[in-house]
Design a protein around this motif. Structure first.
Motif, PDB file in Angstrom:
ATOM      1  N   ARG A  96       1.168  16.223   0.946  1.00  0.00           N
ATOM      2  CA  ARG A  96       0.747  16.753  -0.354  1.00  0.00           C
ATOM      3  C   ARG A  96       1.809  16.581  -1.438  1.00  0.00           C
ATOM      4  NH1 ARG A  96      -2.332  22.502   1.031  1.00  0.00           N
ATOM      5  NH2 ARG A  96      -4.033  21.593   2.279  1.00  0.00           N
ATOM      6  N   ARG A  97       3.089  16.513  -1.040  1.00  0.00           N
ATOM      7  CA  ARG A  97       4.159  16.382  -2.029  1.00  0.00           C
ATOM      8  C   ARG A  97       4.091  15.056  -2.770  1.00  0.00           C
ATOM      9  NH1 ARG A  97       9.194  17.414   1.811  1.00  0.00           N
ATOM     10  NH2 ARG A  97       7.771  16.272   3.223  1.00  0.00           N
ATOM     11  N   LEU A  98       3.452  14.065  -2.163  1.00  0.00           N
ATOM     12  CA  LEU A  98       3.441  12.734  -2.775  1.00  0.00           C
ATOM     13  C   LEU A  98       2.042  12.167  -2.939  1.00  0.00           C
ATOM     14  CD1 LEU A  98       5.982  11.159  -3.641  1.00  0.00           C
ATOM     15  CD2 LEU A  98       5.698   9.731  -1.632  1.00  0.00           C
ATOM     16  N   ALA A  99       1.019  12.894  -2.505  1.00  0.00           N
ATOM     17  CA  ALA A  99      -0.342  12.352  -2.453  1.00  0.00           C
ATOM     18  C   ALA A  99      -0.822  11.830  -3.796  1.00  0.00           C
ATOM     19  CB  ALA A  99      -1.300  13.410  -1.920  1.00  0.00           C
ATOM     20  N   ARG A 100      -0.455  12.497  -4.900  1.00  0.00           N
ATOM     21  CA  ARG A 100      -0.927  12.094  -6.217  1.00  0.00           C
ATOM     22  C   ARG A 100       0.210  11.556  -7.096  1.00  0.00           C
ATOM     23  NH1 ARG A 100      -5.835  13.405  -7.624  1.00  0.00           N
ATOM     24  NH2 ARG A 100      -5.304  13.482  -9.843  1.00  0.00           N
ATOM     25  N   HIS A 101       1.317  11.189  -6.462  1.00  0.00           N
ATOM     26  CA  HIS A 101       2.471  10.702  -7.218  1.00  0.00           C
ATOM     27  C   HIS A 101       2.244   9.253  -7.652  1.00  0.00           C
ATOM     28  CE1 HIS A 101       6.619   9.894  -8.384  1.00  0.00           C
ATOM     29  NE2 HIS A 101       6.887  11.177  -8.218  1.00  0.00           N
ATOM     30  N   HIS A 102       2.661   8.937  -8.879  1.00  0.00           N
ATOM     31  CA  HIS A 102       2.397   7.588  -9.385  1.00  0.00           C
ATOM     32  C   HIS A 102       3.178   6.529  -8.605  1.00  0.00           C
ATOM     33  CE1 HIS A 102       6.224   8.224 -11.555  1.00  0.00           C
ATOM     34  NE2 HIS A 102       6.264   6.916 -11.694  1.00  0.00           N
ATOM     35  N   ARG A 103       4.317   6.906  -8.011  1.00  0.00           N
ATOM     36  CA  ARG A 103       5.103   5.914  -7.267  1.00  0.00           C
ATOM     37  C   ARG A 103       4.377   5.488  -5.983  1.00  0.00           C
ATOM     38  NH1 ARG A 103       9.346   5.129 -10.080  1.00  0.00           N
ATOM     39  NH2 ARG A 103      10.477   6.803 -11.151  1.00  0.00           N
ATOM     40  N   LEU A 104       3.653   6.384  -5.374  1.00  0.00           N
ATOM     41  CA  LEU A 104       2.865   6.009  -4.199  1.00  0.00           C
ATOM     42  C   LEU A 104       1.788   5.006  -4.588  1.00  0.00           C
ATOM     43  CD1 LEU A 104       1.921   6.293  -1.259  1.00  0.00           C
ATOM     44  CD2 LEU A 104       0.640   8.327  -1.957  1.00  0.00           C
ATOM     45  N   LEU A 105       1.102   5.270  -5.688  1.00  0.00           N
ATOM     46  CA  LEU A 105       0.056   4.360  -6.152  1.00  0.00           C
ATOM     47  C   LEU A 105       0.630   3.011  -6.579  1.00  0.00           C
ATOM     48  CD1 LEU A 105      -2.009   6.979  -8.105  1.00  0.00           C
ATOM     49  CD2 LEU A 105      -2.898   5.563  -6.252  1.00  0.00           C
ATOM     50  N   ALA A 106       1.788   3.034  -7.234  1.00  0.00           N
ATOM     51  CA  ALA A 106       2.420   1.781  -7.660  1.00  0.00           C
ATOM     52  C   ALA A 106       2.839   0.950  -6.452  1.00  0.00           C
ATOM     53  CB  ALA A 106       3.629   2.083  -8.548  1.00  0.00           C
ATOM     54  N   ALA A 107       3.383   1.615  -5.418  1.00  0.00           N
ATOM     55  CA  ALA A 107       3.763   0.891  -4.201  1.00  0.00           C
ATOM     56  C   ALA A 107       2.533   0.296  -3.526  1.00  0.00           C
ATOM     57  CB  ALA A 107       4.499   1.828  -3.242  1.00  0.00           C
ATOM     58  N   ARG A 108       1.439   1.089  -3.475  1.00  0.00           N
ATOM     59  CA  ARG A 108       0.200   0.582  -2.869  1.00  0.00           C
ATOM     60  C   ARG A 108      -0.322  -0.635  -3.650  1.00  0.00           C
ATOM     61  NH1 ARG A 108      -3.182   2.703   0.593  1.00  0.00           N
ATOM     62  NH2 ARG A 108      -2.333   4.810   0.395  1.00  0.00           N
ATOM     63  N   ALA A 109      -0.259  -0.544  -4.978  1.00  0.00           N
ATOM     64  CA  ALA A 109      -0.714  -1.663  -5.805  1.00  0.00           C
ATOM     65  C   ALA A 109       0.111  -2.918  -5.523  1.00  0.00           C
ATOM     66  CB  ALA A 109      -0.618  -1.287  -7.273  1.00  0.00           C
ATOM     67  N   HIS A 110       1.425  -2.746  -5.408  1.00  0.00           N
ATOM     68  CA  HIS A 110       2.310  -3.885  -5.156  1.00  0.00           C
ATOM     69  C   HIS A 110       1.978  -4.546  -3.819  1.00  0.00           C
ATOM     70  CE1 HIS A 110       5.875  -6.353  -4.847  1.00  0.00           C
ATOM     71  NE2 HIS A 110       6.312  -5.665  -3.798  1.00  0.00           N
ATOM     72  N   LEU A 111       1.774  -3.738  -2.794  1.00  0.00           N
ATOM     73  CA  LEU A 111       1.481  -4.308  -1.478  1.00  0.00           C
ATOM     74  C   LEU A 111       0.088  -4.933  -1.443  1.00  0.00           C
ATOM     75  CD1 LEU A 111       3.085  -1.759   1.013  1.00  0.00           C
ATOM     76  CD2 LEU A 111       4.086  -3.730  -0.158  1.00  0.00           C
ATOM     77  N   LEU A 112      -0.873  -4.332  -2.132  1.00  0.00           N
ATOM     78  CA  LEU A 112      -2.211  -4.934  -2.221  1.00  0.00           C
ATOM     79  C   LEU A 112      -2.146  -6.285  -2.937  1.00  0.00           C
ATOM     80  CD1 LEU A 112      -4.338  -1.783  -3.122  1.00  0.00           C
ATOM     81  CD2 LEU A 112      -4.577  -3.176  -1.043  1.00  0.00           C
ATOM     82  N   GLU A 113      -1.289  -6.357  -3.961  1.00  0.00           N
ATOM     83  CA  GLU A 113      -1.111  -7.618  -4.675  1.00  0.00           C
ATOM     84  C   GLU A 113      -0.526  -8.677  -3.744  1.00  0.00           C
ATOM     85  OE1 GLU A 113       1.055  -9.289  -8.764  1.00  0.00           O
ATOM     86  OE2 GLU A 113       1.264  -7.181  -8.169  1.00  0.00           O
ATOM     87  N   LEU A 114       0.474  -8.302  -2.946  1.00  0.00           N
ATOM     88  CA  LEU A 114       1.052  -9.237  -1.987  1.00  0.00           C
ATOM     89  C   LEU A 114       0.023  -9.692  -0.958  1.00  0.00           C
ATOM     90  CD1 LEU A 114       4.538  -7.604  -1.223  1.00  0.00           C
ATOM     91  CD2 LEU A 114       4.064  -9.589  -2.670  1.00  0.00           C
ATOM     92  N   LEU A 115      -0.912  -8.805  -0.634  1.00  0.00           N
ATOM     93  CA  LEU A 115      -1.950  -9.121   0.352  1.00  0.00           C
ATOM     94  C   LEU A 115      -3.065  -9.987  -0.246  1.00  0.00           C
ATOM     95  CD1 LEU A 115      -2.460  -8.393   3.354  1.00  0.00           C
ATOM     96  CD2 LEU A 115      -3.864  -6.476   2.543  1.00  0.00           C
ATOM     97  N   GLY A 116      -3.052 -10.142  -1.585  1.00  0.00           N
ATOM     98  CA  GLY A 116      -4.079 -10.942  -2.246  1.00  0.00           C
ATOM     99  C   GLY A 116      -5.286 -10.160  -2.693  1.00  0.00           C
ATOM    100  N   GLU A 117      -5.244  -8.823  -2.580  1.00  0.00           N
ATOM    101  CA  GLU A 117      -6.359  -7.970  -2.994  1.00  0.00           C
ATOM    102  C   GLU A 117      -6.189  -7.621  -4.477  1.00  0.00           C
ATOM    103  OE1 GLU A 117      -8.871  -7.184  -1.175  1.00  0.00           O
ATOM    104  OE2 GLU A 117      -8.214  -7.821   0.808  1.00  0.00           O
ATOM    105  N   ARG A 118      -6.483  -8.582  -5.347  1.00  0.00           N
ATOM    106  CA  ARG A 118      -6.169  -8.444  -6.772  1.00  0.00           C
ATOM    107  C   ARG A 118      -6.946  -7.303  -7.441  1.00  0.00           C
ATOM    108  NH1 ARG A 118      -3.747 -12.807  -9.284  1.00  0.00           N
ATOM    109  NH2 ARG A 118      -4.924 -12.399 -11.203  1.00  0.00           N
ATOM    110  N   GLY A 119      -8.221  -7.180  -7.127  1.00  0.00           N
ATOM    111  CA  GLY A 119      -9.022  -6.130  -7.758  1.00  0.00           C
ATOM    112  C   GLY A 119      -8.547  -4.742  -7.374  1.00  0.00           C
ATOM    113  N   ALA A 120      -8.340  -4.529  -6.091  1.00  0.00           N
ATOM    114  CA  ALA A 120      -7.868  -3.219  -5.633  1.00  0.00           C
ATOM    115  C   ALA A 120      -6.468  -2.926  -6.155  1.00  0.00           C
ATOM    116  CB  ALA A 120      -7.871  -3.190  -4.099  1.00  0.00           C
TER     117      ALA A 120
END
Length: 414
Positions: A361-385
């Protein structure tokens, strides 16, 4: 006499804790002593650039602060009975003579005791930061308020309440011993770490960084390291701040936007700070029990010694993050480990670990978690997500430069 504004500012910050220590040790009142020193600093800031720096700046500040202290005592009816004793305690001529005993190079230096007092356990982290910056850092209330983007009256109230809390708790200029000293030293390091981080990446506002805060944190950490040279975690904290701050010239673009580590021009990094930080952590790590600041410094050293992003030793960084997690569970550390894991085993492995982080819960809605997820999705080729994750991260950050950066990342992905 002589000296420009930069010299004056350096002198004031150097002598502020020593002057305050002398007053508190002599009169036993941290609250009034701190107010008196601040007024002396303001007087010096107004006079010295025009009239020149006195030959004995410490003695000048101590004399003026003593006079201001007497004035403050006279202004409080409840302390009227102490007026004569304080006013006559030491003539100015004798005070000037004694001031030499407090100059650098002598045995008496109360700076460490002041740091410990400002980090009193009864204070909140925010109050510890404010009090440390004012009493030990020599910053004015207006400067601290501006750095944290709050109105000056709000910061003045915070500092005033902090001083009253220390007074009510019976705080004195005496270093704790044994386990109490170790516990308080950990609080001091944490405060300096928070000050540095707020300066390196401002949590709110239109600017990505607040350099005056990170610079002051490094100065105070150097002071703490000088006073506790055998403390390996203090050495680790100093190395960490040096190695991190070395990248500051390259971490913002022409419009103040953040530049990710992998995209930074490493030629802009401060080579002297990198060399100092690497040498310090290299000397420290073999000396005993390794703590979290030393491990973070080791991670920073691996990044800073890499000639390029592609040359980064990610397996070593991943191993260091695994060790860091063992020192205490922290979702931000796990987030960073997920990024390192993605660089070693692929973005899918990193995303799986981020799913575990999201359960905290301490990080569930933190923008850094979402930014990290976006970066890894981009590396995976999931551009829309990835684009959607960047947009959501932008909505949740309170930093205007980060918001613009994340929004632009999303736009590029379509």
């Amino acid at each position: 006499m002589g000296g420009g504004e930069g010299v004056v500012e350096d002198l004031l910050r150097e002598h502020a804790p020593r002057v305050l220590g002398a007053l508190v040790r002599r009169f036993g009142d941290f609250d009034l002593g701190e107010d008196a020193v601040q007024e002396a600093l303001i007087a010096a800031a107004g006079q010295w650039p025009e009239e020149g720096v006195p030959d004995r700046p410490h003695a000048w500040l101590l004399t003026v602060a003593h006079r201001r202290y007497v004035d403050l005592v006279r202004g409080e009816a409840a302390r009227r009975r102490r007026e004569d004793a304080v006013a006559l305690a030491t003539p100015d001529s004798e005070l000037l003579a004694r001031a030499a005993d407090d100059l650098p190079g002598t045995d008496r230096d109360d700076s460490l005791a002041l740091l410990f007092l400002c980090c009193h356990p009864d204070l909140s982290p925010a109050s510890r930061i404010a009090l440390t910056l004012r009493a030990v850092g020599g910053l004015t209330t207006a400067q601290i308020a501006a750095a944290f983007l709050v109105p000056e009256p709000t910061m003045a109230q915070r500092i005033s309440r902090a001083k009253q809390t220390v007074k009510a708790a019976g705080g004195t200029l005496v270093l704790p011993e044994g386990a109490a000293r170790a516990a308080r030293a950990a609080e001091v390091r944490h405060v300096l770490y928070l000050i540095f981080n707020e300066g390196y990446t401002a949590s709110v506002g239109d600017e990505l960084t607040a350099p005056e805060l990170s610079t002051e944190a490094i100065r105070l950490t150097r002071l703490l390291h000088r006073l506790l040279p055998e403390d390996t975690e203090t050495a680790g904290l100093l190395a960490l701040t040096l190695l991190t701050d070395a990248r500051r010239p390259a971490r913002t673009g022409p419009y103040g936007e953040p530049v990710p580590l992998a995209e930074q021009d490493r030629a802009l990094w401060d080579a002297a700070l990198v060399a100092e930080g690497v040498a310090l952590i290299s000397r420290t790590l073999p000396r005993g029990r390794v703590g979290p600041y030393q491990l973070q410094a080791a991670i920073a050293a691996v990044h800073d010694e890499a000639g390029s992003a592609a040359a980064t030793d990610w397996p070593q960084i991943l191993a260091l993050y695994e060790l860091l997690e063992r020192t205490g569970r922290n979702p931000m550390v796990t987030l960073n480990r997920a990024v390192a894991l993605a660089m070693v085993e692929g973005p899918a492995a990193g995303l799986a670990l981020l799913d575990e982080v999201a359960a905290d819960r301490r990080l569930a809605r933190h923008h850094r978690l979402l930014a990290a997820r976006a970066h890894l999705l981009e590396l995976l080729g999931e551009r829309g997500a990835a684009a959607e994750a960047y947009r959501e991260a932008a909505r949740r950050t309170s930093s205007a430069p980060e918001r613009r950066h994340l929004t632009e990342r999303a736009r590029r992905l379509g």
